[in-house]
Design a protein around this motif. Structure first.
Motif, PDB file in Angstrom:
ATOM      1  N   LEU A  10       0.819  -1.209   0.000  1.00  0.00           N
ATOM      2  CA  LEU A  10       0.000   0.000   0.000  1.00  0.00           C
ATOM      3  C   LEU A  10       0.855   1.261   0.000  1.00  0.00           C
ATOM      4  O   LEU A  10       2.023   1.231   0.357  1.00  0.00           O
ATOM      5  N   CYS A  16       5.706  -2.328   5.241  1.00  0.00           N
ATOM      6  CA  CYS A  16       5.990  -3.345   6.248  1.00  0.00           C
ATOM      7  C   CYS A  16       6.394  -4.687   5.646  1.00  0.00           C
ATOM      8  O   CYS A  16       5.923  -5.072   4.575  1.00  0.00           O
ATOM      9  N   LEU A  43       1.735  -4.584  12.144  1.00  0.00           N
ATOM     10  CA  LEU A  43       1.162  -4.046  10.912  1.00  0.00           C
ATOM     11  C   LEU A  43       0.363  -2.805  11.313  1.00  0.00           C
ATOM     12  O   LEU A  43       0.898  -1.931  11.978  1.00  0.00           O
ATOM     13  N   CYS A  44      -0.909  -2.721  10.950  1.00  0.00           N
ATOM     14  CA  CYS A  44      -1.704  -1.557  11.365  1.00  0.00           C
ATOM     15  C   CYS A  44      -3.172  -1.962  11.371  1.00  0.00           C
ATOM     16  O   CYS A  44      -3.539  -3.046  10.924  1.00  0.00           O
ATOM     17  N   VAL A  47      -4.317  -3.102   7.744  1.00  0.00           N
ATOM     18  CA  VAL A  47      -3.759  -4.303   7.124  1.00  0.00           C
ATOM     19  C   VAL A  47      -3.912  -5.527   8.031  1.00  0.00           C
ATOM     20  O   VAL A  47      -3.828  -6.669   7.559  1.00  0.00           O
ATOM     21  N   HIS A 181       2.669   4.779  11.239  1.00  0.00           N
ATOM     22  CA  HIS A 181       2.868   4.819  12.693  1.00  0.00           C
ATOM     23  C   HIS A 181       4.169   4.197  13.165  1.00  0.00           C
ATOM     24  O   HIS A 181       4.554   4.374  14.323  1.00  0.00           O
TER      25      HIS A 181
HETATM   26  S1  SF4 Z   1       1.569   0.527   8.449  1.00  0.00           S
HETATM   27 FE1  SF4 Z   1      -0.084  -0.662   7.524  1.00  0.00          FE
HETATM   28  S2  SF4 Z   1      -0.443   0.278   5.523  1.00  0.00           S
HETATM   29 FE2  SF4 Z   1       1.540   1.006   6.266  1.00  0.00          FE
HETATM   30  S3  SF4 Z   1       3.010  -0.426   5.342  1.00  0.00           S
HETATM   31 FE3  SF4 Z   1       2.523  -1.196   7.376  1.00  0.00          FE
HETATM   32  S4  SF4 Z   1       0.871  -2.636   7.050  1.00  0.00           S
HETATM   33 FE4  SF4 Z   1       0.993  -1.380   5.213  1.00  0.00          FE
END
Ligand code: SF4
Ligand SMILES: Nc1nc2c(c(=O)[nH]1)N[C@H]1C(S)=C(S)[C@@H](COP(=O)(O)OP(=O)(O)OC[C@H]3O[C@@H](n4cnc5c(=O)[nH]c(N)nc54)[C@H](O)[C@@H]3O)O[C@H]1N2
Ligand SMILES: Nc1nc2c(c(=O)[nH]1)N[C@H]1C(S)=C(S)[C@@H](COP(=O)(O)OP(=O)(O)OC[C@H]3O[C@@H](n4cnc5c(=O)[nH]c(N)nc54)[C@H](O)[C@@H]3O)O[C@H]1N2
Ligand SMILES: [Mo]
Length: 662
Positions: A10, A16, A43-44, A47, A181
């Motif tokens: 993304l 990531c 991750l977040c 995702v 983040h």
């Molecule tokens: S923070 Fe979320 S959207 Fe950003 S690279 Fe990592 S998994 Fe992907």
């Protein structure tokens, strides 16, 4: 159980590293790679739902042909052979009658992959054989890239991991905890050593809540703040004269410009009290190293390119570029030296370039719009005019997609696309210093095909004999790594496949401009006289609409990706617009009331959230909603198609609107 290493595709700076667990051919678990120094096992919120998303009932699994009127989203299933045949006939017809330039390959940021996504070849060799128009992906970061390149010769800057070594951190036009983040852990490390953190944002975001200080700047006035801060740095005697002398150019002009912005003048322009600017300026003067995370929010304004250029001057004046943990981090993309060979030699003649954010105006110049990795009806400026354009009978629209977006509704042919766990790709982060490999973990569902495979099959169906159109994914990946730039030393496809990720071979610590800049003179270029601040369009253009609208990243969506995920939609609640109590009162608006945010281009609906997170005169509503799932339109209905001062950047946070009861 098999564990497969992959990478998030993304458009997020963090790129990531992930691990997919596969059981009996099914992806059963996905987690952040604990070994990756930037991902650090997380991750977040978005995702974490990737596997659920990939298995969602609304995935497009087969080629489709339009049966209803354009825009209706009515389709019938057809075979790949039928789809390729219809496309071949239409493309050949268009090339013969109107020339190849009548085709617009509109490739967006759905995937940042170098094979399947927008960062690499992704179909361009095929388009070159047909002589199609080129496509400029200016939708995201181009104004900032241009501003930084004018200053430093590259958009690249600090290694974000070095924020851990900073003593003062400015989070400037960036919502770290929402839009990338993973930097936060490094900020926490710095804080543990006593670093002071300041958020500079017209909105008191969740990131600003966590900072030591929040400066609620008036939108689009960041360059004036930078000049005001530098005015204090000069007064404090904190100019690193030796650095300025050795590694910069244009200081005499620029210092004269700085003199025009005493804190009272900067305060008048930015709306930040003079004593607050003075105290931050003093802190900046006395704190080495200072790390500035300045990202896309700043440059989505009429003067956004210049703002980035002027902010880039700060570490050159203070000498922060000498230190690990000092400087500006916008994007690390400038440090990525992969070889992208789109084979322009395959073109018969030079072709024009069409600009992504100019779709509303320039659509009339083409007979075929070929959309991949993009959702222009949801993400591109002046979306209501784009809709009108897509209704044209003589326009042949093909959309390669995973989900039935608003853009898909206007397609003549829809081609089912793979998701990241189903195809091979190579990635580079734009917020860290690593290259990553994405190994397919499972077979594609239904008849989904990757971008590369779709173009190979189409080329074969059309009988094109150019051998490079048939390069395999692995061959394409090898080509990307073939250059002799020192940062690629020791990095091979085999190694990437085995290890999942590799740090680019830059020295550690990476202090990129300690001894000069990648400009023609080796010197950083300060803005020249009268060129250090360009006001935003909401201040400089006459408009009857009184409020300035900001449309930043949504916490639970990634642009319009995940905009159809039920759980993330539930968490996002109704589309909201943040309004200051004074603006609500003067319009008689109550909290929770449904309103229409509008101007002469169109409007969208949202629910009022009365909040002191925005100042009077500023309202905010995040990007990323699917129009058809939120009342028929989203904030891009009111966004102007005007360009920023540099790099033709988009003005997503620089639009005037009014709010009325729905
Ligand atoms: S923070 Fe979320 S959207 Fe950003 S690279 Fe990592 S998994 Fe992907
Ligand atoms: N959760 C989530 N993460 C994302 C995305 C997403 O949609 N959702 N999008 C991804 C993409 S494509 C990108 S490009 C990045 C974008 O993410 P960011 O680089 O963070 O950019 P924005 O969200 O546009 O704006 C960041 C902040 O800048 C503020 N801002 C707006 N105008 C100004 C201004 O004039 N001055 C200052 N100082 N601040 C201003 C906004 O209020 C916002 O809080 O994030 C990526 N990450
Ligand atoms: N109002 C407002 N609008 C904005 C912004 C803003 O700040 N405010 N930010 C802008 C920014 S920063 C960006 S980057 C743009 C993004 O705008 P776009 O580039 O149009 O990206 P998305 O809206 O995420 O749509 C991407 C689509 O690609 C699809 N996709 C994902 N992977 C693949 C793949 O491998 N193959 C194919 N064929 N399809 C795939 C997804 O399903 C999704 O529908 O939006 C911009 N729009
Ligand atoms: Mo973006």
């Amino acid at each position: 159980m098999l564990n497969v290493l992959g990478a998030c595709p993304l458009d997020c700076p963090d790129t990531c590293s992930w691990i997919v667990s596969v059981d009996d051919g099914k992806a059963v678990k996905m987690r952040g790679n604990p070994e990756h120094p930037y991902t650090r096992g997380a991750l977040c919120v978005k995702v974490n739902r990737y596997l659920e998303h990939a298995a969602a009932g609304d995935r497009i699994l087969h080629p489709l042909r339009r049966t209803g009127p354009k825009g209706s989203g009515q389709f019938e299933r057809i075979s790949w052979d039928e789809a390729l045949e219809e496309i071949s006939v239409r493309l050949r017809g268009i090339v013969e009658e109107f020339g190849g330039e009548a085709i617009w390959p509109y490739n967006g940021t759905g995937s940042l992959g170098y094979l399947q996504g927008c960062e690499g070849v992704a179909g361009r060799r095929f388009w070159n054989v047909l002589g199609a128009s080129k496509h400029w992906l200016n939708i995201c970061s181009s104004a900032g890239n241009s501003g930084l390149t004018l200053a430093n010769g590259t958009p690249g800057g600090m290694d974000p991991e070095d924020f851990a070594h900073a003593k003062l951190i400015l989070l400037w036009g960036t919502n770290t905890l929402t839009s990338g983040h993973h930097l936060w852990k490094f900020i926490q490390d710095a804080r543990a050593q006593g670093a002071h953190v300041v958020a500079i944002d017209p909105i008191r975001t969740r990131t600003a809540d966590q900072a030591d200080e929040h400066l609620a700047i008036r939108p689009g006035t960041d360059a004036a703040l930078a000049l005001g801060l530098l005015n204090v740095v000069v007064a404090e005697g904190a100019v690193d004269a030796e650095y300025v002398e050795s590694f910069t150019s244009g200081w005499d002009d620029f210092s004269a410009e700085i003199a025009k912005y005493p804190v009272e003048v900067a305060a008048e322009i930015t709306g930040i009290p003079a004593d607050v600017i003075h105290s931050l300026g003093t802190r900046l003067a006395r704190t080495r190293p200072t790390a500035i995370r300045a990202t896309m929010g700043i440059q989505r304004h009429a003067g956004g390119g210049t703002a980035m250029r002027t902010i880039a001057a700060i570490p050159a004046v203070t000498g922060d570029w000498r230190h690990q943990g000092g400087g500006v981090a916008y994007s690390t993309s400038g440090h990525v030296k992969l070889t992208i060979d789109t084979r322009d030699d395959l073109l018969d003649k030079p072709v024009r370039t069409l600009t992504m954010t100019r779709l509303a105006s320039d659509l009339e110049k083409v007979k075929c719009l070929w959309v991949y990795g993009a959702n222009p009806v949801g993400s591109t400026s002046d979306s209501e005019r784009i809709r009108q354009g897509l209704l044209r009978d003589d326009l042949f629209t093909v959309v390669m997609e995973q989900f039935p977006t608003d853009t898909v509704d206007y397609a003549d042919i829809v081609l089912p696309a793979t998701m990241q766990i189903e195809h091979m790709d190579l990635h580079a982060g734009y917020g860290h210093m690593y290259l990553l490999w994405n190994e397919p973990a499972v077979a594609p569902p239904g008849e989904c095909l990757s971008t590369t495979e779709t173009f190979r099959r189409l080329a074969a169906h059309m009988g094109l004999d150019e051998p490079s159109l048939y390069a395999s994914d692995l061959e394409l990946a090898e080509d990307l790594l073939q250059g002799d730039h020192p940062s690629l030393r020791g990095i091979t496809v085999d190694r990437l496949r085995k290890e999942g990720w590799v740090r680019m071979s830059y020295p550690e610590p990476f202090v990129p401009f300690a001894e000069g800049f990648p400009t023609s003179t080796g010197r950083m270029r300060f803005p020249s006289a009268g060129k250090a601040y360009v006001p935003p369009s909401w201040l400089s253009d006459a408009s009857p609409y009184p409020l300035t609208l900001i449309t930043p990243a949504a916490h639970t969506f990634l642009n319009t990706t995940f905009g159809n995920n039920p759980e993330l939609l539930r968490r996002a609640k109704d589309p909201a617009v943040l309004v200051n109590a004074a603006d609500a009162a003067s319009r008689g608006l109550a909290a929770g009331q449904r309103v229409r945010i509008h101007n002469d281009r169109g409007g969208f609906e949202a629910v009022v959230e009365i909040s002191d997170r925005v100042a009077p005169g500023v309202v905010a509503s995040p990007k990323g909603r699917w129009p058809k799932l939120s009342g028929g339109s989203n904030p891009n209905a009111v966004v102007q198609e005007k360009d920023a001062d540099l790099g033709r950047g988009a003005l997503y946070h620089d639009n005037r609107v009014e709010i009325s009861p729905a």
